[in-house]
Design a protein around this motif. Structure first.
Motif, PDB file in Angstrom:
ATOM      1  N   SER A 145       1.060  -1.583  -0.422  1.00 27.55           N
ATOM      2  CA  SER A 145      -0.032   0.162  -0.147  1.00 27.55           C
ATOM      3  C   SER A 145       0.950   1.400   0.041  1.00 27.55           C
ATOM      4  N   ILE A 146       2.293   0.860  -0.436  1.00 26.60           N
ATOM      5  CA  ILE A 146       2.675   2.034  -0.353  1.00 26.60           C
ATOM      6  C   ILE A 146       2.540   2.992  -2.174  1.00 26.60           C
ATOM      7  N   GLU A 147       1.438   3.833  -2.523  1.00 24.73           N
ATOM      8  CA  GLU A 147       1.554   4.603  -3.335  1.00 24.73           C
ATOM      9  C   GLU A 147       2.555   5.809  -3.882  1.00 24.73           C
ATOM     10  N   PRO A 148       2.600   4.610  -5.307  1.00 28.75           N
ATOM     11  CA  PRO A 148       3.898   6.096  -5.762  1.00 28.75           C
ATOM     12  C   PRO A 148       3.078   7.361  -6.324  1.00 28.75           C
ATOM     13  N   LEU A 149       4.248   8.621  -6.144  1.00 32.91           N
ATOM     14  CA  LEU A 149       4.113   9.587  -6.460  1.00 32.91           C
ATOM     15  C   LEU A 149       3.198  10.118  -8.609  1.00 32.91           C
ATOM     16  N   LYS A 150       3.374  10.892  -8.536  1.00 33.62           N
ATOM     17  CA  LYS A 150       2.702  10.555 -10.623  1.00 33.62           C
ATOM     18  C   LYS A 150       3.025  11.875 -10.733  1.00 33.62           C
ATOM     19  N   LEU A 151       4.292  11.923 -11.642  1.00 37.94           N
ATOM     20  CA  LEU A 151       4.357  13.225 -11.964  1.00 37.94           C
ATOM     21  C   LEU A 151       3.924  13.908 -13.324  1.00 37.94           C
ATOM     22  N   SER A 152       4.087  15.348 -12.907  1.00 35.81           N
ATOM     23  CA  SER A 152       3.291  16.501 -13.706  1.00 35.81           C
ATOM     24  C   SER A 152       3.563  16.293 -15.058  1.00 35.81           C
ATOM     25  N   HIS A 153       2.826  16.884 -15.796  1.00 32.48           N
ATOM     26  CA  HIS A 153       2.627  17.027 -16.958  1.00 32.48           C
ATOM     27  C   HIS A 153       3.245  18.368 -17.726  1.00 32.48           C
ATOM     28  N   ARG A 154       3.003  19.245 -16.902  1.00 31.55           N
ATOM     29  CA  ARG A 154       3.567  20.275 -17.195  1.00 31.55           C
ATOM     30  C   ARG A 154       4.249  21.569 -16.366  1.00 31.55           C
ATOM     31  N   ALA A 267      10.877  18.838 -12.893  1.00 35.20           N
ATOM     32  CA  ALA A 267      10.275  17.501 -13.212  1.00 35.20           C
ATOM     33  C   ALA A 267       9.514  17.132 -14.319  1.00 35.20           C
ATOM     34  N   THR A 268       9.424  17.632 -15.003  1.00 31.42           N
ATOM     35  CA  THR A 268       7.855  17.752 -15.891  1.00 31.42           C
ATOM     36  C   THR A 268       8.678  17.090 -17.051  1.00 31.42           C
ATOM     37  N   GLY A 269       8.116  16.319 -17.559  1.00 31.80           N
ATOM     38  CA  GLY A 269       8.763  15.859 -18.660  1.00 31.80           C
ATOM     39  C   GLY A 269       9.239  14.193 -18.672  1.00 31.80           C
ATOM     40  N   LEU A 270       9.606  13.927 -17.399  1.00 27.29           N
ATOM     41  CA  LEU A 270       9.986  12.875 -17.138  1.00 27.29           C
ATOM     42  C   LEU A 270       9.592  11.190 -16.843  1.00 27.29           C
ATOM     43  N   GLN A 271       7.717  11.524 -17.154  1.00 31.69           N
ATOM     44  CA  GLN A 271       7.016  10.559 -17.790  1.00 31.69           C
ATOM     45  C   GLN A 271       7.657  10.084 -18.653  1.00 31.69           C
ATOM     46  N   ASN A 272       7.629  10.530 -20.342  1.00 29.59           N
ATOM     47  CA  ASN A 272       7.855  10.135 -21.576  1.00 29.59           C
ATOM     48  C   ASN A 272       9.703   9.456 -21.162  1.00 29.59           C
TER      49      ASN A 272
END
Length: 493
Positions: A145-154, A267-272
């Motif tokens: 139940s350790i939920e990862p943090l989401k990366l912003s897209h902008r 850190a925006t753009g890292l999701q790519n």
């Protein structure tokens, strides 16, 4: 209507819990699970042998919207937590250490410790980011139940409210995550010694201290990661601007000081950078993608600060870049600018030349202030600038000081109980970088005579009572190695 209403409620959530921006940092417990959404932020220990290597890291959501987690678990932190190489990226390097999740106030006996596996990618070239893979796969953490943090897209909008959740030092009696709140103040180019950072997010959250490095910078409304806490002027002096732990902003080619300010690497753009839950540096638009490597020549030494001098006729003499290097590409192109961000523009780069055993020795100037040397690698004269190439140039900064005298030595001279003296120089880069001393019988020593001075880099000097009376001569040298006029002190019995 119900769906829209629910979405509006979700968007309106205040993860800052109603606290005002700039209020003292808030110690976080997890009573009744009220801070469950920050279980994935933890204390990061990269080198188990050194307490100074403690940072903060956050487990990130690398699933790209997929429900299944088939890939590794990745920790996002600051690049300087794992590397100090200002020129090249670090890739796929084994690392020892751990991260402690569930790092809440009053929960030290029940933290979730997970071992580090490898530095997947890290850089302090333009950005300050690192991805570390854990030994534990992501699905196993989700099962806990350790939920990862989401990366912003902008990137953040003007004046948007921000949060920093991290583990600052200074709370050893009450360890745990702390929440700091502030507003976004814009993006700035920074210089900090040999590091040149571009477009860092500026803010003034309270309670940031050593150990906060690597903390996620979060959007207060979404709890998404928009940056990574990198550096601060909070414990620095304006006279040390642009030096170690004293980042300066660059305004119109000139260094500018902003007191009590923090800066975060975007850190925006890292999701790519993730494909099916796995890091892929070759993915299109990946901001941690770079293949350019620079090897410095044997005669290299950092020259971050140089002074214009005058010849015997009073004409200015400018220093040169004196930058010896080779690249892993066949050819290179370069230019000089007054703005680090301009290095990302393909305009005004010189024609391509052989990238083996290069020496760029152009004069720096003529205006005083900050100057930047931009270098990119190319495969041929005809190669067109690509986005990857222009986003990751090597950028070297040099502050050019106007002609003028070096600051005089500043000494604290104390009489000792046995009759001698303790002399402690005040060091302050770039103006009081190193001292030189000589001493002897008052009638036998001439402070204006240049011979006989020896360098002194740190600490105090002691002069015994049996050697008195004594004439003490001192000079201060700035980072450009220019000496001050001599100072004379008589140490009497």
């Amino acid at each position: 209507m119900i769906t829209l209403f629910s979405a509006e409620l979700a968007q309106a959530r205040d993860y800052g819990e109603g606290h005002a921006n700039g209020s003292p940092a808030i110690a976080l417990d997890n009573a009744q699970g009220r801070h469950e959404h920050w279980r994935a932020v933890g204390r990061l220990q990269v080198d188990q042998a050194s307490q100074k290597s403690r940072c903060t890291g956050a487990l990130i959501d690398s699933r790209n919207g997929e429900s299944q987690a088939a890939g590794p678990a990745y920790i996002l932190t600051s690049g300087h937590c794992v590397t100090r190489h200002s020129l090249n990226f670090t890739h796929n390097t084994p690392v020892q250490g751990y991260i402690d999740f569930d790092y809440f106030l009053g929960n030290m006996q029940r933290t979730q410790r997970h071992e580090l596996k490898q530095i997947v990618s890290a850089t302090v070239r333009g950005a300050d980011l690192a991805l570390i893979e854990l030994q534990t796969p992501l699905q196993e953490l989700l099962d806990l139940s350790i939920e990862p943090l989401k990366l912003s897209h902008r990137p953040p909008a003007d004046s948007v409210d921000l949060m920093i959740v991290g583990v600052p030092s200074g709370h050893e009696n009450a360890p745990g995550l702390r929440l700091s709140l502030c507003a976004y103040e814009g993006a700035e180019d920074l210089v900090e010694e040999v590091f040149v950072f571009r477009g860092f997010y500026k803010h003034r959250c309270a309670g940031i201290a050593p150990g906060s490095s690597g903390s996620p910078l979060l959007d207060r409304r979404s709890n998404h990661i928009i940056g990574v806490t990198s550096t601060s002027t909070g414990r620095a002096k304006a006279e040390n601007r642009c030096q170690t732990n004293a980042p300066c902003e660059i305004k119109g080619g000139q260094p500018a000081w902003s007191p009590d300010t923090q800066y975060s690497s975007p850190a925006t753009g890292l999701q790519n950078c993730f494909v099916h839950g796995r890091f892929n540096p070759d993915a299109e638009q990946c901001t941690l993608r770079s293949t350019l490597e620079m090897t410095l020549g044997e005669d290299y030494s950092p020259k971050t600060y140089r002074r214009i001098t005058l010849d015997r006729q009073g004409n200015p003499v400018f220093p040169t870049w004196s930058w010896p290097f080779s690249l892993n590409t066949p050819m290179y192109r370069y230019k000089t600018t007054r703005s680090a961000t301009e290095c990302e523009s393909p305009h005004y780069y010189k024609d391509a030349a052989d990238a083996a055993n290069v020496l760029i020795d152009d004069p720096v100037g003529p205006e005083a202030g900050m100057h930047f040397l931009c270098i990119i690698g190319v495969t041929s004269q005809a190669q067109r600038p690509a986005q990857e190439m222009m986003n990751k140039p090597v950028v070297i900064a040099m502050e050019l000081a106007p002609a003028g005298p070096t600051r005089m030595p500043e000494l604290t001279i104390d009489r000792l109980s046995e009759g001698g003296y303790r002399v402690e120089p005040y060091f302050s880069a770039p103006s009081l970088w190193v001292y030189t001393f000589k001493s002897g019988e008052p009638d036998a020593v001439d402070c204006d005579e240049p011979d006989g001075y020896t360098p002194h880099f740190e600490g105090a000097r002691t002069y015994e009572a049996s050697k008195l009376p004594l004439k003490l001569c001192s000079k201060a040298h700035d980072l450009s190695k220019q000496a001050s006029l001599p100072r004379t002190d008589l140490l009497m019995p």
